[in-house]
Design an enzyme around this catalytic site. Sequence first.
Site, PDB file in Angstrom:
ATOM      1  N   GLU A   1     -13.431 -40.974 -39.329  1.00  0.00           N
ATOM      2  CA  GLU A   1     -12.733 -41.653 -40.417  1.00  0.00           C
ATOM      3  C   GLU A   1     -11.316 -42.519 -40.065  1.00  0.00           C
ATOM      4  O   GLU A   1     -10.367 -42.713 -40.905  1.00  0.00           O
ATOM      5  CB  GLU A   1     -12.127 -40.809 -41.621  1.00  0.00           C
ATOM      6  CG  GLU A   1     -11.331 -39.760 -41.456  1.00  0.00           C
ATOM      7  CD  GLU A   1     -12.081 -38.647 -40.911  1.00  0.00           C
ATOM      8  OE1 GLU A   1     -11.561 -37.399 -40.786  1.00  0.00           O
ATOM      9  OE2 GLU A   1     -13.008 -38.621 -40.226  1.00  0.00           O
TER      10      GLU A   1
ATOM     11  N   ASP B   1      -5.781 -42.977 -41.174  1.00  0.00           N
ATOM     12  CA  ASP B   1      -6.952 -41.879 -41.303  1.00  0.00           C
ATOM     13  C   ASP B   1      -6.920 -41.654 -42.962  1.00  0.00           C
ATOM     14  O   ASP B   1      -6.066 -41.795 -43.769  1.00  0.00           O
ATOM     15  CB  ASP B   1      -6.253 -40.768 -40.739  1.00  0.00           C
ATOM     16  CG  ASP B   1      -7.570 -39.521 -40.847  1.00  0.00           C
ATOM     17  OD1 ASP B   1      -7.530 -38.883 -41.938  1.00  0.00           O
ATOM     18  OD2 ASP B   1      -7.871 -39.303 -39.418  1.00  0.00           O
ATOM     19  N   ILE B   2      -7.926 -41.595 -43.301  1.00  0.00           N
ATOM     20  CA  ILE B   2      -8.651 -41.317 -44.613  1.00  0.00           C
ATOM     21  C   ILE B   2      -8.418 -40.112 -45.158  1.00  0.00           C
ATOM     22  O   ILE B   2      -8.835 -39.144 -44.547  1.00  0.00           O
ATOM     23  CB  ILE B   2     -10.166 -41.723 -45.021  1.00  0.00           C
ATOM     24  CG1 ILE B   2     -10.479 -43.315 -44.615  1.00  0.00           C
ATOM     25  CG2 ILE B   2     -10.429 -41.696 -46.532  1.00  0.00           C
ATOM     26  CD1 ILE B   2     -12.065 -43.638 -44.805  1.00  0.00           C
TER      27      ILE B   2
END
Length: 487
Positions: A402, A359-360
């Site tokens: 994301e 996950d960003i």
Amino acid sequence: MSGLKKLELDFLWEVSNSLAKVVDEACFVNELKAIFEKYLNVNNLRVFLWDEQSGSLRDFVKNWLVIEKNAQNEAVKKIFSNLKSNPDKEAFVLNNNILSYCLSMEMLENKFSQYLKAENNILYFLIRNDKDTLGVLELDFDEIINEVKKSDFLISLGIAVTQISAAVTNKILNNQMVININFLNVMKNIAKLIETQYELAYIIPLIGEMVDKFVVEHLIYIFMKDENADFKLVWPSDCSDEKILSILEHFNDSKSNIISPDLKAGVWAIKNQDKAIGAIAAGNSFDKLSQKDIEYISLLAKQASITIEKADSYATMLQYATLDALTGLNNRRQFEVRLNQEVATARRKKKPLCCIMTDIDYFKKVNDTYGHAAGDCVLKSVAKIIKAELREYDIASRYGGEEFCVLLPYTSLTEAEFVAQRLRSAVEKTQINISEIDKLNVTISVGVSCFDESMQTPQELYQRADSALYEAKKNGRNRVVVCQTPD
């Protein structure tokens, strides 16, 4: 001009020279003010433009701001109206009285003596082009000096006003040209959205940002209808404009737009097959929508309707496709298919299989700070890094938003942790170009899990990786957490 004295000629030369070199409206007025102060002891100089649509005056320097009603500005509007209807183009106004600077010196001196007031010495000259009257030049004196009473200096003022009128006209035309270019770019960019994106959750904020940057004088909002056919705000996060909310209550499929009576708010339909599925709204507590604003937003709303309609059609088609349109990785549907296949293979062949969920970090902050276009650049860049760091037979997917998911066939947990650290490090070291001048660094949090025979469903593999990802984010982000196989 042969009869003009050196002082008047110097005055005209300085006016002409200043108009040739200034670039913006504030410099334009400040340069003129300095020259008029030098030669005529002017206390103040202002330029007002007339907005035909709203019937209001605008300050030339702060042209986004309509001048609110007060005694002085109402007097200026009255003077403007009187001058505009006067056939004598050489007319000017002294303390609300229309005069001509082509009168004889004796007559001018008599008129000045008659109309001068100690407490208020203001001259107004019309700013015109060949066809229209654009506004007025206001000169405020502490005292009308003797030179101004002379017809030759008033003629010099008339010549200067002609030069100023030409310069104002050019600036208005140049500003309009820039606006038209920006408008065409916004139309083109809205149309191009579907080349890289088809999810409305991403498209609508992008449209909102584009329209908002173009219509800078008004706050822009985008509403979409929910399952109950009620308008719900989807961009930005809040709208407290009562005029807009009131207009939406009366909006229906037959309407293309509704503008409030005071011209300070408007709503334009976003349509799909002639039905209103949403609306673009614009509002401002002070400024009024011009006819140009209304036309521009109408066309932008039509383009947004076309883009959203196409995106909706594409979404229907792409739900059966295998790739994510933005990143080029497998989409979530294809991930589920490959997950079932790889878990079945690992179970049958007794071979290891690992899963990485990533996950960003702080991705919402990227969107909020730099805009959704920058967010898309980040997503595409991270996807490219992930793809570059994997083997050909590894399976990378965009799981949603994301979040990315990677399946690593024939890979032990130790090896998968090494791959996860390599991905995390590669993303951290990469500088992402989000525009021609702006660059950005982001990090990712990673969770890793390994298939074991105790799993009841294939979904448990990525659910354990997702739990490890949650721990990574909870413990500070930009790190890898491995989910150990339970005993």
